[in-house]
Motif scaffolding. Sequence first.
Motif, PDB file in Angstrom:
ATOM      1  N   LYS A 180     -26.886   5.697 -19.016  1.00 35.84           N
ATOM      2  CA  LYS A 180     -26.705   4.959 -17.759  1.00 35.84           C
ATOM      3  C   LYS A 180     -27.431   5.643 -16.614  1.00 35.84           C
ATOM      4  O   LYS A 180     -28.020   4.997 -15.760  1.00 35.84           O
ATOM      5  CB  LYS A 180     -25.214   4.839 -17.433  1.00 35.84           C
ATOM      6  N   GLU A 181     -27.335   6.949 -16.593  1.00 36.71           N
ATOM      7  CA  GLU A 181     -28.038   7.695 -15.547  1.00 36.71           C
ATOM      8  C   GLU A 181     -29.537   7.451 -15.651  1.00 36.71           C
ATOM      9  O   GLU A 181     -30.223   7.260 -14.648  1.00 36.71           O
ATOM     10  CB  GLU A 181     -27.792   9.205 -15.695  1.00 36.71           C
ATOM     11  N   PHE A 182     -30.033   7.514 -16.881  1.00 42.79           N
ATOM     12  CA  PHE A 182     -31.461   7.301 -17.106  1.00 42.79           C
ATOM     13  C   PHE A 182     -31.856   5.896 -16.660  1.00 42.79           C
ATOM     14  O   PHE A 182     -32.880   5.695 -15.998  1.00 42.79           O
ATOM     15  CB  PHE A 182     -31.802   7.523 -18.585  1.00 42.79           C
ATOM     16  N   GLN A 183     -31.014   4.924 -16.996  1.00 40.01           N
ATOM     17  CA  GLN A 183     -31.283   3.538 -16.616  1.00 40.01           C
ATOM     18  C   GLN A 183     -31.363   3.410 -15.089  1.00 40.01           C
ATOM     19  O   GLN A 183     -32.261   2.753 -14.548  1.00 40.01           O
ATOM     20  CB  GLN A 183     -30.187   2.628 -17.172  1.00 40.01           C
ATOM     21  N   SER A 184     -30.453   4.076 -14.411  1.00 36.35           N
ATOM     22  CA  SER A 184     -30.429   4.006 -12.952  1.00 36.35           C
ATOM     23  C   SER A 184     -31.690   4.630 -12.353  1.00 36.35           C
ATOM     24  O   SER A 184     -32.306   4.081 -11.429  1.00 36.35           O
ATOM     25  CB  SER A 184     -29.171   4.725 -12.448  1.00 36.35           C
ATOM     26  N   GLN A 185     -32.077   5.762 -12.906  1.00 40.36           N
ATOM     27  CA  GLN A 185     -33.306   6.419 -12.447  1.00 40.36           C
ATOM     28  C   GLN A 185     -34.531   5.554 -12.746  1.00 40.36           C
ATOM     29  O   GLN A 185     -35.439   5.438 -11.932  1.00 40.36           O
ATOM     30  CB  GLN A 185     -33.459   7.768 -13.166  1.00 40.36           C
ATOM     31  N   PHE A 186     -34.514   4.968 -13.921  1.00 38.37           N
ATOM     32  CA  PHE A 186     -35.622   4.103 -14.337  1.00 38.37           C
ATOM     33  C   PHE A 186     -35.776   2.927 -13.360  1.00 38.37           C
ATOM     34  O   PHE A 186     -36.881   2.576 -12.946  1.00 38.37           O
ATOM     35  CB  PHE A 186     -35.366   3.600 -15.765  1.00 38.37           C
ATOM     36  N   GLU A 187     -34.649   2.355 -12.967  1.00 38.96           N
ATOM     37  CA  GLU A 187     -34.697   1.222 -12.041  1.00 38.96           C
ATOM     38  C   GLU A 187     -35.319   1.630 -10.704  1.00 38.96           C
ATOM     39  O   GLU A 187     -36.040   0.858 -10.076  1.00 38.96           O
ATOM     40  CB  GLU A 187     -33.281   0.671 -11.815  1.00 38.96           C
ATOM     41  N   ARG A 188     -35.054   2.856 -10.303  1.00 40.67           N
ATOM     42  CA  ARG A 188     -35.634   3.340  -9.043  1.00 40.67           C
ATOM     43  C   ARG A 188     -37.149   3.498  -9.163  1.00 40.67           C
ATOM     44  O   ARG A 188     -37.901   3.212  -8.224  1.00 40.67           O
ATOM     45  CB  ARG A 188     -34.983   4.665  -8.632  1.00 40.67           C
ATOM     46  N   LEU A 189     -37.586   3.966 -10.327  1.00 41.22           N
ATOM     47  CA  LEU A 189     -39.023   4.070 -10.581  1.00 41.22           C
ATOM     48  C   LEU A 189     -39.673   2.689 -10.517  1.00 41.22           C
ATOM     49  O   LEU A 189     -40.724   2.494  -9.902  1.00 41.22           O
ATOM     50  CB  LEU A 189     -39.254   4.706 -11.962  1.00 41.22           C
TER      51      LEU A 189
END
Length: 470
Positions: free
Chosen positions: A273-282
């Motif tokens: 989930k953390e990775f997904q959130s970071q990915f969305e910011r990218l």
Amino acid sequence: MAEPEEPLLRLAEPPPPAGPPALGRAAPGGAVRLSGEPREVDDDDEEEEEEEEGAEGDGEEEPLLRPSWGREPRRAAGHTGHAVDMNTFLDDPEFAEIILRAEQAIECGVFPERISQGSSGSYFAKDPKGKTIGVFKPKSEEPYGHLNPKWTKYFHKICCPCCFGRGCLVPNQGYLSEAGAYLVDDKLGLGVVPKTKVVWLVSETFNYSAIDRAKSRGKKYALEKVPKVGKKFNRIGLPPKVGSFQLFVEGYKEADYWLRKFETDPLPENTRKEFQSQFERLVILDYVIRNTDRGNDNWLVRYEKQDDGPDLSDKDIQWTVTEESTIKIAAIDNGLAFPFKHPDEWRAYPFHWAWLPQAQVPFSQETRDLVLPRISDMNFVQDLCEDLHELFKTDKGFDKATFENQMSVMRGQILNLTQALKDGKSPIQLVQMPRVIVERSSTGSQGRIVHLSNAFTQTFHSRKPFFSSW
Ligand SMILES: Nc1ncnc2c1ncn2[C@@H]1O[C@H](COP(=O)(O)OP(=O)(O)OP(=O)(O)O)[C@@H](O)[C@H]1O
Ligand SMILES: [Mg+2]
């Protein structure tokens, strides 16, 4: 193909006519100029110094040699105060301190080191102990800058001028794109771009023309023989280079590496989930700045696998992205963004992350809550454009009309993004939206939405393996 205009969008009032920069106000993403801009080197009273820089030089301006700036030299121990007094970051003492350390390192012979794999002249800047603290990319050594040290690019330029550069980007302003990406990241609260600002540095490891080096020897000689004259020069005598300075982030590897790993060894749910959130910011960053160069080698991931400890996969457990997060994305290499028109064909510059499985997941509520209130506010968007204007106008090749076109593209991207977030779309659906630009009308009070042809949106009929780099 432009379609009928739609005067639908109210923009904020136009900014007041550009005047001299207010004393002490930082150009966003850049250095505060206490008593003038480097561009002022053309002034008559600067003639004496101007002569020192022949047209054959590397084209860098040398505000440091201009005593009329009347700036207090910095009083750092062992620092001459000559080389980089223009790097004054009044609003960011932490960053100022880092730049000072890079300058001190150069003063004591720990020079920035060229990054070997880069296609342009990019350098790891060190602190006096030799630790890498930043990545410096001088304007004059950009892929199509006149002092680019890489021969392949040179031959490309000479032999194939028709396919030279990227037709939709302002040439030789990559350093502004780097700093602009950080500015956008910061204003949107994304936190994925390591801090990047415009900085002046001088180092004998940079690529200089033979003429600049010869002049440098003359200056060094003057410094030794006639200290009164010579004290005007920095100790190395070479002209400082303007460029982007991005803080070096520790412990990261190229995304490609981790993405392959995660395929065979899936992340635990909370980390996913953390990775997904970071990915969305990218995704949001790249979409807003219309990055044309986001391969999976141009973003980094730091991941510390936690073998021990409690089972955090319980979905009730709160997770937030903090500095202590086990997974973090860094969006580096943002020099090929802010096009002044949409690329003619998406195939030329696709968003490579769009083939990742993460791109199929609708944007999370957390991301929508973070970004939507900002980008759906026209005053915020106008403010963002003004901050970018403050930054971009510092370049000697700045052109107002081109800048307006860059902002029209960006506003169009923001308009699409706003709609996509409101509609609960995924990154894939976002990049499939018809391209649009939002022009500012001459009165400045209304934005004109121009829908462009639908033909070139990114499509996904056949999904490639996400790790292929084509
Ligand atoms: N801020 C940073 N922190 C840590 N490492 C970095 C940072 N910026 C760049 N690097 C490292 O340096 C390498 C080259 O950086 P970057 O891609 O920005 O340079 P470049 O000259 O544009 O290269 P290329 O043209 O090959 O993309 C990256 O692959 C990464 O390993
Ligand atoms: Mg790169």
